[in-house]
Design a protein around this motif. Structure first.
Motif, PDB file in Angstrom:
ATOM      1  N   ASP A  42      69.478 -19.574  44.622  1.00  0.00           N
ATOM      2  CA  ASP A  42      69.355 -18.378  45.460  1.00  0.00           C
ATOM      3  C   ASP A  42      70.731 -17.853  45.848  1.00  0.00           C
ATOM      4  OD1 ASP A  42      66.693 -18.405  45.370  1.00  0.00           O
ATOM      5  OD2 ASP A  42      66.345 -18.989  47.497  1.00  0.00           O
ATOM      6  N   ALA A  43      71.546 -18.834  46.343  1.00  0.00           N
ATOM      7  CA  ALA A  43      72.877 -18.429  46.806  1.00  0.00           C
ATOM      8  C   ALA A  43      73.656 -17.790  45.672  1.00  0.00           C
ATOM      9  CB  ALA A  43      73.620 -19.640  47.356  1.00  0.00           C
ATOM     10  N   LEU A  44      73.669 -18.436  44.495  1.00  0.00           N
ATOM     11  CA  LEU A  44      74.451 -17.907  43.377  1.00  0.00           C
ATOM     12  C   LEU A  44      73.943 -16.542  42.940  1.00  0.00           C
ATOM     13  CD1 LEU A  44      75.290 -21.072  41.227  1.00  0.00           C
ATOM     14  CD2 LEU A  44      76.502 -20.045  43.162  1.00  0.00           C
ATOM     15  N   ALA A  45      72.598 -16.380  42.958  1.00  0.00           N
ATOM     16  CA  ALA A  45      72.024 -15.088  42.559  1.00  0.00           C
ATOM     17  C   ALA A  45      72.487 -13.996  43.509  1.00  0.00           C
ATOM     18  CB  ALA A  45      70.505 -15.169  42.538  1.00  0.00           C
ATOM     19  N   ARG A  46      72.467 -14.352  44.816  1.00  0.00           N
ATOM     20  CA  ARG A  46      72.885 -13.325  45.799  1.00  0.00           C
ATOM     21  C   ARG A  46      74.377 -13.017  45.677  1.00  0.00           C
ATOM     22  NH1 ARG A  46      70.637 -14.410  51.675  1.00  0.00           N
ATOM     23  NH2 ARG A  46      72.042 -12.662  52.091  1.00  0.00           N
ATOM     24  N   ILE A  47      75.134 -14.065  45.429  1.00  0.00           N
ATOM     25  CA  ILE A  47      76.579 -13.825  45.259  1.00  0.00           C
ATOM     26  C   ILE A  47      76.819 -12.910  44.058  1.00  0.00           C
ATOM     27  CG2 ILE A  47      78.792 -14.896  44.661  1.00  0.00           C
ATOM     28  CD1 ILE A  47      77.814 -17.373  46.282  1.00  0.00           C
ATOM     29  N   ASN A  48      76.144 -13.227  42.954  1.00  0.00           N
ATOM     30  CA  ASN A  48      76.299 -12.409  41.746  1.00  0.00           C
ATOM     31  C   ASN A  48      75.925 -10.953  41.978  1.00  0.00           C
ATOM     32  OD1 ASN A  48      77.438 -13.962  39.807  1.00  0.00           O
ATOM     33  ND2 ASN A  48      75.480 -14.935  39.220  1.00  0.00           N
ATOM     34  N   LEU A  52      79.368 -10.814  51.081  1.00  0.00           N
ATOM     35  CA  LEU A  52      79.778 -12.203  50.855  1.00  0.00           C
ATOM     36  C   LEU A  52      79.783 -12.986  52.159  1.00  0.00           C
ATOM     37  CD1 LEU A  52      82.718 -11.933  48.299  1.00  0.00           C
ATOM     38  CD2 LEU A  52      80.322 -12.467  47.869  1.00  0.00           C
ATOM     39  N   ASN A  53      80.246 -12.322  53.216  1.00  0.00           N
ATOM     40  CA  ASN A  53      80.274 -12.995  54.517  1.00  0.00           C
ATOM     41  C   ASN A  53      78.864 -13.328  54.992  1.00  0.00           C
ATOM     42  OD1 ASN A  53      83.020 -13.097  54.784  1.00  0.00           O
ATOM     43  ND2 ASN A  53      83.138 -11.038  55.670  1.00  0.00           N
ATOM     44  N   GLU A  54      77.968 -12.331  54.788  1.00  0.00           N
ATOM     45  CA  GLU A  54      76.577 -12.578  55.190  1.00  0.00           C
ATOM     46  C   GLU A  54      76.009 -13.763  54.416  1.00  0.00           C
ATOM     47  OE1 GLU A  54      74.569  -8.849  54.473  1.00  0.00           O
ATOM     48  OE2 GLU A  54      75.925  -7.857  55.908  1.00  0.00           O
ATOM     49  N   ILE A  55      76.282 -13.792  53.124  1.00  0.00           N
ATOM     50  CA  ILE A  55      75.764 -14.894  52.291  1.00  0.00           C
ATOM     51  C   ILE A  55      76.309 -16.229  52.792  1.00  0.00           C
ATOM     52  CG2 ILE A  55      75.751 -15.891  49.963  1.00  0.00           C
ATOM     53  CD1 ILE A  55      75.969 -12.939  48.920  1.00  0.00           C
ATOM     54  N   LYS A  56      77.590 -16.230  53.094  1.00  0.00           N
ATOM     55  CA  LYS A  56      78.207 -17.466  53.566  1.00  0.00           C
ATOM     56  C   LYS A  56      77.512 -17.986  54.826  1.00  0.00           C
ATOM     57  CE  LYS A  56      82.615 -19.551  54.635  1.00  0.00           C
ATOM     58  NZ  LYS A  56      84.029 -19.383  54.872  1.00  0.00           N
ATOM     59  N   VAL A  57      77.272 -17.025  55.762  1.00  0.00           N
ATOM     60  CA  VAL A  57      76.622 -17.422  57.014  1.00  0.00           C
ATOM     61  C   VAL A  57      75.213 -17.957  56.737  1.00  0.00           C
ATOM     62  CG1 VAL A  57      75.717 -16.575  59.229  1.00  0.00           C
ATOM     63  CG2 VAL A  57      77.988 -15.869  58.415  1.00  0.00           C
ATOM     64  N   SER A  58      74.471 -17.237  55.878  1.00  0.00           N
ATOM     65  CA  SER A  58      73.059 -17.601  55.719  1.00  0.00           C
ATOM     66  C   SER A  58      72.864 -18.905  54.933  1.00  0.00           C
ATOM     67  CB  SER A  58      72.255 -16.448  55.105  1.00  0.00           C
ATOM     68  OG  SER A  58      72.647 -16.270  53.772  1.00  0.00           O
ATOM     69  N   PHE A  59      73.882 -19.351  54.207  1.00  0.00           N
ATOM     70  CA  PHE A  59      73.734 -20.626  53.504  1.00  0.00           C
ATOM     71  C   PHE A  59      74.546 -21.745  54.136  1.00  0.00           C
ATOM     72  CE2 PHE A  59      72.237 -17.675  50.335  1.00  0.00           C
ATOM     73  CZ  PHE A  59      71.131 -18.353  49.813  1.00  0.00           C
ATOM     74  N   SER A  83      82.975 -22.140  46.045  1.00  0.00           N
ATOM     75  CA  SER A  83      83.903 -21.699  44.999  1.00  0.00           C
ATOM     76  C   SER A  83      83.441 -20.389  44.368  1.00  0.00           C
ATOM     77  CB  SER A  83      84.138 -22.801  43.959  1.00  0.00           C
ATOM     78  OG  SER A  83      83.013 -22.890  43.115  1.00  0.00           O
ATOM     79  N   LYS A  84      82.111 -20.234  44.296  1.00  0.00           N
ATOM     80  CA  LYS A  84      81.593 -18.957  43.771  1.00  0.00           C
ATOM     81  C   LYS A  84      81.934 -17.800  44.714  1.00  0.00           C
ATOM     82  CE  LYS A  84      79.708 -19.314  39.763  1.00  0.00           C
ATOM     83  NZ  LYS A  84      80.293 -18.568  38.669  1.00  0.00           N
ATOM     84  N   LEU A  85      81.758 -18.093  46.022  1.00  0.00           N
ATOM     85  CA  LEU A  85      82.102 -17.056  47.020  1.00  0.00           C
ATOM     86  C   LEU A  85      83.574 -16.667  46.875  1.00  0.00           C
ATOM     87  CD1 LEU A  85      80.296 -18.287  50.280  1.00  0.00           C
ATOM     88  CD2 LEU A  85      79.959 -16.071  49.158  1.00  0.00           C
ATOM     89  N   GLU A  86      84.409 -17.700  46.730  1.00  0.00           N
ATOM     90  CA  GLU A  86      85.854 -17.469  46.639  1.00  0.00           C
ATOM     91  C   GLU A  86      86.196 -16.638  45.397  1.00  0.00           C
ATOM     92  OE1 GLU A  86      89.133 -16.850  47.815  1.00  0.00           O
ATOM     93  OE2 GLU A  86      87.806 -17.964  49.175  1.00  0.00           O
ATOM     94  N   GLU A  87      85.542 -17.001  44.307  1.00  0.00           N
ATOM     95  CA  GLU A  87      85.745 -16.298  43.031  1.00  0.00           C
ATOM     96  C   GLU A  87      85.439 -14.810  43.187  1.00  0.00           C
ATOM     97  OE1 GLU A  87      83.303 -16.992  39.225  1.00  0.00           O
ATOM     98  OE2 GLU A  87      84.375 -18.888  39.584  1.00  0.00           O
ATOM     99  N   LYS A  88      84.269 -14.581  43.819  1.00  0.00           N
ATOM    100  CA  LYS A  88      83.806 -13.205  43.975  1.00  0.00           C
ATOM    101  C   LYS A  88      84.727 -12.437  44.930  1.00  0.00           C
ATOM    102  CE  LYS A  88      80.516 -10.183  43.021  1.00  0.00           C
ATOM    103  NZ  LYS A  88      79.537  -9.998  41.981  1.00  0.00           N
ATOM    104  N   ARG A  89      85.150 -13.141  45.971  1.00  0.00           N
ATOM    105  CA  ARG A  89      86.041 -12.500  46.951  1.00  0.00           C
ATOM    106  C   ARG A  89      87.333 -12.065  46.251  1.00  0.00           C
ATOM    107  NH1 ARG A  89      86.076 -16.085  51.004  1.00  0.00           N
ATOM    108  NH2 ARG A  89      84.508 -14.872  52.097  1.00  0.00           N
ATOM    109  N   ALA A  90      87.886 -12.951  45.423  1.00  0.00           N
ATOM    110  CA  ALA A  90      89.115 -12.624  44.700  1.00  0.00           C
ATOM    111  C   ALA A  90      88.896 -11.398  43.816  1.00  0.00           C
ATOM    112  CB  ALA A  90      89.566 -13.821  43.869  1.00  0.00           C
ATOM    113  N   LYS A  91      87.720 -11.337  43.219  1.00  0.00           N
ATOM    114  CA  LYS A  91      87.376 -10.221  42.348  1.00  0.00           C
ATOM    115  C   LYS A  91      87.397  -8.906  43.139  1.00  0.00           C
ATOM    116  CE  LYS A  91      84.168 -10.330  38.448  1.00  0.00           C
ATOM    117  NZ  LYS A  91      82.837 -10.835  38.105  1.00  0.00           N
TER     118      LYS A  91
END
Ligand code: DAH
Length: 339
Positions: free
Chosen positions: A11-17, A25-32, A70-78
């Motif tokens: 779920d988390a990865l799908a939402r991050i993607n 991204l921040n919301e996702i981080k909080v919710s997981f 790490s996925k969150l970080e990757e996406k944030r860098a993007k």
């Protein structure tokens, strides 16, 4: 438990993607991963897990957390990279554009005219001298054959400092200073500021500028005066310029004249510029009065001379076709930059 964790992670990865913004991204981080996040709640329910399975489950939770982080970080860098690229794109500098011209100062029309007049007379062998703006009555009037109580004194409404000292109303006093030095012959011009208690309007100012001229030598005649001023007018206004000498009166010259030049706008036919006259007055002049020579210690039997006085602003207004003298004093850059 394993399947549950897997589901949370998926779920988390799908939402991050799917996320398109940093905020998501921040919301996702909080919710997981937050205090009340899904993964955190798994940790909290650890007490329901059989003790022997706990290390394994703990490990799984940690792995899941690491993957999500790490996925969150990757996406944030993007996102950051994209934002930077956008910014750079918007701020591109076109190096082929012509550069902005730096503002450069302009010489004042008065200065330009003065420099031109100086050049003309220096070219004829004249010296440029100066005299004081605060002057004795003697130099401004008396020594110029304008005695106390003479009506000519009223014509030049004077700023007096005391009964004896004043702001000079004309540069003619510099003639006297030069003659008193006792060095002959004299061939000089004296530019400078003069003062009269005039109201300000389009053609008057309580302070303006004159250029005085004086030549003293043996055998100087009116012909020399005429030739000199004709040459001056032609150099200043153009070679077609004609010059006319009109009889006039000044206390310190005899004979005296006012000089008109043919209108450089219409060539003398008559136009709005010369008010239909074809001629424009530019200066006063004459042969230095014998009294003036005598008072300054020069023998009028041996020496003679001529003098002239030019209004600097008057010439600037004419030459640059400016119709209001006040413009010359306001120093409005929009006005000055035209010259
Ligand atoms: N000083 C005179 C004035 O202010 C101008 C002038 C006239 C100067 C004749 C001269 C001259 O030297 O000869 O009106």
């Amino acid at each position: 438990m394993k399947a549950k964790l897997q589901k949370i992670m998926d779920d988390a990865l799908a939402r991050i993607n799917a996320s398109e913004q940093m905020e998501t991204l921040n919301e996702i981080k909080v919710s997981f991963l937050g205090k009340k996040g899904e993964l955190t709640s798994v940790l909290k329910s650890m007490k329901d897990v059989a003790p022997e399975d706990r290390p394994m489950v703990g490990q799984l939770v940690n792995d899941a957390r690491n993957v999500i982080e790490s996925k969150l970080e990757e996406k944030r860098a993007k996102f950051e990279k994209a934002a930077l690229e956008l910014k750079l794109q918007n701020e591109t500098i076109d190096v082929t554009l012509p550069a902005k011209k730096p503002m450069v100062g302009h010489r004042h029309p008065n200065t330009k005219v003065l420099e031109e007049v100086k050049k003309i007379f220096v070219g004829m062998g004249y010296e440029v001298v100066e005299g004081p703006e605060v002057e004795y009555d003697y130099y401004n009037f008396e020594a110029l054959n304008i005695p106390a109580n003479h009506p000519a004194k009223d014509e030049q409404d004077t700023f007096y400092i005391n009964s004896n000292i004043l702001l000079r109303t004309q540069t003619s006093g510099v003639q006297v200073h030069e003659m008193e030095k006792g060095k002959l012959p004299i061939r000089m011009i004296a530019p400078g500021r003069v003062f009269r208690s005039d109201e300000v309007d389009a053609t008057h100012s309580p302070s303006f500028h004159q250029i005085e001229g004086l030549v003293i030598d043996k055998n100087v005649t009116f012909a020399d005066l005429k030739g000199t001023l004709e040459q001056f007018a032609m150099e200043l206004f153009g070679p077609e310029t004609k010059v006319k000498f009109r009889p006039h009166h000044f206390q310190f010259t005899e004979p005296s004249a006012e000089v008109d030049v043919s209108c450089f706008k219409c060539g003398g036919k008559g136009c709005r510029f010369c008010k239909g006259e074809g001629w424009i007055e530019i200066l006063g002049c004459g042969m230095v009065h014998p009294n003036v020579l005598k008072m300054s210690g020069i023998d009028p039997e041996e020496y003679s001379g001529f003098a002239f006085g030019v209004g600097l602003e008057r010439i600037a207004l004419l030459k640059y076709e400016i119709d209001d003298m006040r413009l010359l004093y306001e120093n409005d850059y929009r006005f000055l930059k035209q010259f």
